[in-house]
Design a protein around this motif. Sequence first.
Motif, PDB file in Angstrom:
ATOM      1  N   PRO A  55      22.025  47.665  55.892  1.00 23.13           N
ATOM      2  CA  PRO A  55      22.636  49.067  56.437  1.00 23.13           C
ATOM      3  C   PRO A  55      23.842  49.022  57.200  1.00 23.13           C
ATOM      4  O   PRO A  55      23.714  48.053  58.321  1.00 23.13           O
ATOM      5  CB  PRO A  55      21.285  49.820  56.820  1.00 23.13           C
ATOM      6  N   PRO A  56      24.690  49.847  57.239  1.00 22.19           N
ATOM      7  CA  PRO A  56      25.847  49.523  58.070  1.00 22.19           C
ATOM      8  C   PRO A  56      25.454  50.029  59.514  1.00 22.19           C
ATOM      9  O   PRO A  56      24.619  51.040  59.605  1.00 22.19           O
ATOM     10  CB  PRO A  56      26.781  50.716  57.646  1.00 22.19           C
ATOM     11  N   ARG A  57      26.036  49.696  60.471  1.00 21.18           N
ATOM     12  CA  ARG A  57      25.625  50.309  61.859  1.00 21.18           C
ATOM     13  C   ARG A  57      26.784  51.349  62.225  1.00 21.18           C
ATOM     14  O   ARG A  57      27.901  51.192  62.035  1.00 21.18           O
ATOM     15  CB  ARG A  57      25.917  48.890  62.885  1.00 21.18           C
ATOM     16  N   ALA A  58      25.952  52.418  62.275  1.00 17.52           N
ATOM     17  CA  ALA A  58      27.119  53.524  62.708  1.00 17.52           C
ATOM     18  C   ALA A  58      26.289  54.375  63.542  1.00 17.52           C
ATOM     19  O   ALA A  58      24.771  54.603  63.664  1.00 17.52           O
ATOM     20  CB  ALA A  58      27.109  54.335  61.270  1.00 17.52           C
ATOM     21  N   ASN A  59      27.154  55.127  64.432  1.00 18.45           N
ATOM     22  CA  ASN A  59      26.314  56.123  65.352  1.00 18.45           C
ATOM     23  C   ASN A  59      26.710  57.546  65.142  1.00 18.45           C
ATOM     24  O   ASN A  59      27.869  57.762  64.566  1.00 18.45           O
ATOM     25  CB  ASN A  59      26.984  55.629  66.711  1.00 18.45           C
ATOM     26  N   ARG A  60      25.848  58.427  65.578  1.00 13.13           N
ATOM     27  CA  ARG A  60      26.199  59.726  65.516  1.00 13.13           C
ATOM     28  C   ARG A  60      27.317  60.214  66.856  1.00 13.13           C
ATOM     29  O   ARG A  60      27.483  59.266  67.658  1.00 13.13           O
ATOM     30  CB  ARG A  60      25.158  60.651  65.908  1.00 13.13           C
ATOM     31  N   PRO A  61      27.732  61.430  66.885  1.00 13.04           N
ATOM     32  CA  PRO A  61      28.800  61.617  67.863  1.00 13.04           C
ATOM     33  C   PRO A  61      28.021  61.426  69.383  1.00 13.04           C
ATOM     34  O   PRO A  61      28.704  61.233  70.364  1.00 13.04           O
ATOM     35  CB  PRO A  61      28.985  63.170  67.703  1.00 13.04           C
ATOM     36  N   ASP A  62      26.790  61.686  69.374  1.00  7.15           N
ATOM     37  CA  ASP A  62      26.109  61.581  70.602  1.00  7.15           C
ATOM     38  C   ASP A  62      25.745  60.313  71.085  1.00  7.15           C
ATOM     39  O   ASP A  62      25.054  59.946  71.867  1.00  7.15           O
ATOM     40  CB  ASP A  62      24.655  62.422  70.870  1.00  7.15           C
ATOM     41  N   GLY A  63      25.906  59.242  70.073  1.00  4.36           N
ATOM     42  CA  GLY A  63      25.769  57.658  70.387  1.00  4.36           C
ATOM     43  C   GLY A  63      24.367  57.452  69.870  1.00  4.36           C
ATOM     44  O   GLY A  63      24.176  56.106  69.820  1.00  4.36           O
ATOM     45  N   LYS A  64      23.789  58.063  69.232  1.00  3.32           N
ATOM     46  CA  LYS A  64      22.436  57.769  68.835  1.00  3.32           C
ATOM     47  C   LYS A  64      22.740  57.053  67.466  1.00  3.32           C
ATOM     48  O   LYS A  64      23.480  57.476  66.505  1.00  3.32           O
ATOM     49  CB  LYS A  64      21.546  58.457  68.558  1.00  3.32           C
TER      50      LYS A  64
END
Length: 97
Positions: A55-64
């Motif tokens: 799975p790709p490493r991606a964050n939400r706008p809040d950094g989670k």
Amino acid sequence: MEFLADIEVEVEFVIQHSRDLRNIVVKHFELPGVNFRVTPDSTIGGCLIEALDIPPRANRPDGKPRYDLLNFRLTTKLDCSNFQSGQKVLVEKLQFY
């Protein structure tokens, strides 16, 4: 007990920038609480899938971190042109166990 099933996903982005990349990163809506694997007959949007990659490493706008993404590698790079962000497609013939 193993069975074949389909899931609906939404294309987040297509990765095809280098010679070897031919991946479709998708957001799954609801994933049953079981594990699954790609079969030789699995497709996404009618295009054959070679593998389910890390799975790709991606964050939400809040950094989670985002845990709702799946990364499918297509068998043929030319099939990447069949997908665009926001498109809803079926991933078919996954083997759930």
